[in-house]
Design a protein around this motif. Structure first.
Motif, short mmCIF file in Angstrom:
data_model
loop_
_atom_site.label_atom_id
_atom_site.label_comp_id
_atom_site.label_asym_id
_atom_site.label_seq_id
_atom_site.Cartn_x
_atom_site.Cartn_y
_atom_site.Cartn_z
N ARG A 1 0.86 -1.11 0.03
CA ARG A 1 0.22 0.06 -0.02
C ARG A 1 0.83 1.34 0.07
O ARG A 1 0.55 2.17 -0.62
CB ARG A 1 -0.97 0.16 1.15
N SER A 2 1.66 1.23 0.85
CA SER A 2 2.82 2.52 0.92
C SER A 2 3.27 2.67 -0.46
O SER A 2 3.65 3.73 -0.76
CB SER A 2 3.86 2.00 1.81
N GLN A 3 3.94 1.54 -1.17
CA GLN A 3 4.62 1.73 -2.39
C GLN A 3 3.71 2.20 -3.46
O GLN A 3 4.01 2.92 -4.30
CB GLN A 3 5.36 0.32 -2.91
N ASP B 1 1.52 9.30 -6.05
CA ASP B 1 2.01 10.54 -5.75
C ASP B 1 3.16 11.00 -7.03
O ASP B 1 2.90 12.05 -7.35
CB ASP B 1 2.52 10.60 -4.50
N GLN B 2 3.88 10.00 -7.30
CA GLN B 2 4.95 10.35 -8.26
C GLN B 2 4.20 10.39 -9.83
O GLN B 2 4.59 11.36 -10.41
CB GLN B 2 5.93 9.25 -8.49
N MET B 3 3.29 9.58 -10.06
CA MET B 3 2.64 9.93 -11.27
C MET B 3 1.63 11.20 -11.29
O MET B 3 1.66 11.67 -12.36
CB MET B 3 1.82 8.48 -11.48
N LEU B 4 1.23 11.58 -10.31
CA LEU B 4 0.53 12.62 -10.17
C LEU B 4 1.21 13.92 -10.37
O LEU B 4 0.99 14.94 -11.10
CB LEU B 4 -0.29 12.74 -9.11
N GLU C 1 3.21 5.85 -2.85
CA GLU C 1 4.30 6.41 -3.58
C GLU C 1 4.28 6.53 -5.07
O GLU C 1 4.46 7.66 -5.42
CB GLU C 1 5.87 5.78 -2.94
N GLU C 2 4.00 5.59 -5.51
CA GLU C 2 4.01 5.46 -7.23
C GLU C 2 2.89 6.12 -7.72
O GLU C 2 3.00 7.01 -8.57
CB GLU C 2 3.97 4.22 -7.66
#
Length: 102
Positions: free
Chosen positions: A35-37, A43-46, A40-41
């Motif tokens: 879930r954490s990963q 958030d990075q894509m956004l 993170e992914e």
């Protein structure tokens, strides 16, 4: 011998319970990491999408500014041409009017 068998069964059950508890704890830990990963992914894509959007908007504004500048230059050139033509025809119009009056 019966006691040994019962004891062995109890130990096997306890060991199975421990293994099950460890598996549940490990499963929960893996799920939390996943879930954490995933967050993170996401958030990075956004962040990348927002950056791309800002860049596209900036490029569109720049192109619009360039187009506006070109249009203004073309209009100014057309105005100058019209003024020259009007100035050239002004003299001819005055001569025609004077020739009619005389």
């Amino acid at each position: 011998m019966g006691q040994d068998t019962i004891q062995a069964v109890r130990e096997a059950e306890q060991k199975a319970d421990q293994i099950e508890q460890q598996a549940q704890a490990e499963s929960a830990s893996i799920l939390a990491q996943a879930r954490s990963q995933a967050k993170e992914e996401m958030d990075q894509m956004l962040a990348r999408a927002r950056a791309d959007s800002r860049q596209a908007l900036q490029q569109a504004r720049q192109k619009a500014d360039e187009t506006l500048t070109q249009a203004a230059a073309a209009a100014e050139s057309e105005i100058q041409t019209m003024r020259k033509n009007a100035s050239a025809k002004k003299g001819e119009a005055i001569r025609m009017i004077l020739s009619e009056l005389i």
